[in-house]
Design a protein around this motif. Structure first.
Motif, PDB file in Angstrom:
ATOM      1  N   LEU A 305       6.697   2.117  -4.759  1.00 26.27           N
ATOM      2  CA  LEU A 305       6.710   0.697  -4.395  1.00 26.27           C
ATOM      3  C   LEU A 305       7.931  -0.106  -4.990  1.00 26.27           C
ATOM      4  O   LEU A 305       8.587   0.243  -6.148  1.00 26.27           O
ATOM      5  N   ASN A 306       8.151  -1.332  -4.375  1.00 29.51           N
ATOM      6  CA  ASN A 306       9.311  -2.011  -4.920  1.00 29.51           C
ATOM      7  C   ASN A 306       8.656  -3.086  -6.095  1.00 29.51           C
ATOM      8  O   ASN A 306       7.487  -3.149  -6.196  1.00 29.51           O
ATOM      9  N   PHE A 307       9.594  -3.842  -6.386  1.00 31.66           N
ATOM     10  CA  PHE A 307       9.209  -4.949  -7.431  1.00 31.66           C
ATOM     11  C   PHE A 307       7.960  -5.734  -7.117  1.00 31.66           C
ATOM     12  O   PHE A 307       7.000  -5.979  -7.660  1.00 31.66           O
ATOM     13  N   GLN A 308       8.081  -6.264  -5.803  1.00 33.97           N
ATOM     14  CA  GLN A 308       7.130  -7.114  -5.295  1.00 33.97           C
ATOM     15  C   GLN A 308       5.649  -6.588  -5.345  1.00 33.97           C
ATOM     16  O   GLN A 308       4.654  -7.135  -5.643  1.00 33.97           O
ATOM     17  N   GLY A 309       5.893  -5.164  -4.730  1.00 37.70           N
ATOM     18  CA  GLY A 309       4.650  -4.469  -4.570  1.00 37.70           C
ATOM     19  C   GLY A 309       3.885  -4.172  -5.784  1.00 37.70           C
ATOM     20  O   GLY A 309       2.538  -4.319  -6.044  1.00 37.70           O
ATOM     21  N   GLU A 310       4.585  -3.717  -7.059  1.00 41.89           N
ATOM     22  CA  GLU A 310       4.018  -3.871  -8.203  1.00 41.89           C
ATOM     23  C   GLU A 310       3.656  -5.060  -8.707  1.00 41.89           C
ATOM     24  O   GLU A 310       2.560  -5.149  -9.591  1.00 41.89           O
ATOM     25  N   ALA A 311       4.324  -6.168  -8.652  1.00 47.70           N
ATOM     26  CA  ALA A 311       3.816  -7.382  -9.172  1.00 47.70           C
ATOM     27  C   ALA A 311       2.833  -7.910  -8.606  1.00 47.70           C
ATOM     28  O   ALA A 311       1.820  -8.791  -9.174  1.00 47.70           O
ATOM     29  N   GLY A 313       0.263  -6.058  -7.634  1.00 50.37           N
ATOM     30  CA  GLY A 313      -1.030  -4.925  -7.912  1.00 50.37           C
ATOM     31  C   GLY A 313      -1.267  -4.156  -6.587  1.00 50.37           C
ATOM     32  O   GLY A 313      -2.189  -3.555  -6.498  1.00 50.37           O
ATOM     33  N   ILE A 314      -0.387  -3.927  -5.492  1.00 51.71           N
ATOM     34  CA  ILE A 314      -0.236  -2.967  -4.776  1.00 51.71           C
ATOM     35  C   ILE A 314      -0.082  -1.454  -5.203  1.00 51.71           C
ATOM     36  O   ILE A 314       0.656  -1.303  -5.928  1.00 51.71           O
ATOM     37  N   ASN A 315      -1.047  -0.632  -4.426  1.00 51.15           N
ATOM     38  CA  ASN A 315      -0.820   0.804  -4.962  1.00 51.15           C
ATOM     39  C   ASN A 315      -0.540   1.834  -3.684  1.00 51.15           C
ATOM     40  O   ASN A 315      -0.836   1.037  -2.524  1.00 51.15           O
ATOM     41  N   SER A 316      -0.136   2.611  -3.952  1.00 47.94           N
ATOM     42  CA  SER A 316       0.294   3.765  -2.892  1.00 47.94           C
ATOM     43  C   SER A 316      -0.840   4.072  -2.109  1.00 47.94           C
ATOM     44  O   SER A 316      -0.892   4.286  -0.779  1.00 47.94           O
ATOM     45  N   LEU A 317      -2.187   4.398  -2.522  1.00 48.65           N
ATOM     46  CA  LEU A 317      -3.264   4.376  -1.562  1.00 48.65           C
ATOM     47  C   LEU A 317      -3.666   3.314  -0.461  1.00 48.65           C
ATOM     48  O   LEU A 317      -3.980   3.814   0.486  1.00 48.65           O
ATOM     49  N   LYS A 318      -3.262   2.254  -0.842  1.00 46.28           N
ATOM     50  CA  LYS A 318      -3.404   1.004   0.095  1.00 46.28           C
ATOM     51  C   LYS A 318      -2.544   1.289   1.361  1.00 46.28           C
ATOM     52  O   LYS A 318      -2.591   1.215   2.435  1.00 46.28           O
ATOM     53  N   ILE A 319      -1.242   1.857   0.806  1.00 39.38           N
ATOM     54  CA  ILE A 319      -0.168   1.949   1.838  1.00 39.38           C
ATOM     55  C   ILE A 319      -0.693   3.096   2.937  1.00 39.38           C
ATOM     56  O   ILE A 319      -0.491   3.127   3.881  1.00 39.38           O
ATOM     57  N   ILE A 320      -0.971   4.216   2.127  1.00 40.91           N
ATOM     58  CA  ILE A 320      -1.608   5.354   3.045  1.00 40.91           C
ATOM     59  C   ILE A 320      -2.688   5.118   3.721  1.00 40.91           C
ATOM     60  O   ILE A 320      -2.701   5.523   4.996  1.00 40.91           O
TER      61      ILE A 320
END
Length: 329
Positions: A305-311, A313-320
């Motif tokens: 994730l980029n900085f915005q995604g981490e800030a 609280g997005i995780n890779s599972l949501k993207i998947i």
């Protein structure tokens, strides 16, 4: 191989796979999905990254796998002062038959079938990088000379998600070399009771060796013979491309939050993992459900994730979850 013989081999694979599942299920209570993902990674000839809280059986899982499969097992406790030579081995000064000084290579613990890299993120990047060639090529190079590792060589690495102080996050190049990243969750009430009952008695279950090396190699070879339809392969390839924000067909969530998407190794992990599961299900071909089963462990560590995604609280599972909709239906 004729269709009838292949079908017999599939039934044999199913039987042997279930034997391991059953034996390991008596040791690791309430972690059926973790066991399944671990066995898929092993028979697909991949490496495994285990993440979970302390005391959930990460070390026990690797020990039991080595014992049941009858393969050589070694453990390295990764610490900040661990050096590459502690893993790979080194040349030591020796004397030959005539008493003349010579250098002789002393193998490190990496020369085994199953290597447990315990708390891998506690070692420095220099030491972590000692595993890169071994994980990709199953070889190590010392002083310009290449040494082959076991054809069954597998790294099972563990890391603790709650203790980040004094750790060194794994670089992207090394994360990508792990076939699956498996999350071990807390067991439920009944599972906790079973764990307490089994581990607080006089007699503790000790697994027996159930496999010979030739059987393991035959099972791994069978995986490569499973078919996958061109349409399904194309869908998987498109899915990998759509994990990249630069892709024209990328999901808006990907474009907004993802810095780096999955590499071709991600596609290899999905296809091979799905082939192992297809055999377990008694099929000679990959189905859509097999792909969906392996998608998360194959991609969760490959989508950064980029900085915005981490800030946010997005995780890779949501993207998947968003991108896997292209495979459903």
């Amino acid at each position: 191989m004729t269709p009838d013989i292949f079908q017999e081999k599939i039934h044999w694979f199913q039987k042997k796979f279930k034997e391991i599942q059953s034996a390991m299920g008596q040791i690791l209570i309430g972690q059926e999905e973790v066991l399944m993902q671990t066995l898929i990674a092993f028979f697909a000839n991949g490496h495994l990254l285990l993440e979970g809280l302390p005391g959930l059986g990460k070390t026990l899982l690797s020990q039991s796998l080595g014992q049941i499969l009858g393969i050589s097992y070694k453990r390295i406790q990764f610490t900040p002062d661990l050096m590459p030579a502690d893993i790979l081995g080194t040349n030591v000064l020796w004397k030959d038959e005539k008493g003349m000084p010579i250098f002789r290579y002393e193998e490190g613990p990496i020369f085994c079938d199953l290597l447990l890299a315990d708390e891998i993120n506690r070692a420095t990047p220099k030491t972590q990088s000692a595993l890169l060639q071994a994980m990709q090529e199953r070889k190590v190079t010392i002083s310009g000379k290449t040494h082959d590792l076991s054809e069954n060589f597998m790294v099972m690495a563990t890391q603790n998600p709650i203790e980040m102080e004094g750790t060194y996050p794994l670089p992207e190049a090394q994360l990508d070399r792990f076939f699956f990243k498996v999350q071990i969750s807390l067991p439920g009430l009944q599972e906790l009771i079973q764990i307490a009952q089994k581990t607080t008695q006089d007699s503790v279950y000790i697994p027996e060796q159930k496999f010979q090396k030739q059987e393991i190699m035959e099972m791994k070879s069978l995986v490569r013979q499973v078919c996958i339809h061109d349409i399904l392969m194309e869908s998987c390839a498109n899915l990998i491309l759509n994990t990249h924000a630069q892709s024209p067909k990328a999901d808006p969530l990907v474009k907004k939050y993802v810095q780096y998407g999955a590499s071709p190794r991600g596609l290899q992990a999905i296809v091979l993992g799905a082939k192992v599961r297809a055999l377990f299900q008694g099929r000679s071909y990959v189905a859509r459900e097999d792909i969906l089963f392996v998608l998360q462990p194959a991609l969760r560590h490959r989508i950064l994730l980029n900085f915005q995604g981490e800030a946010e609280g997005i995780n890779s599972l949501k993207i998947i979850e968003h991108i896997q909709n292209s495979l459903k239906g």
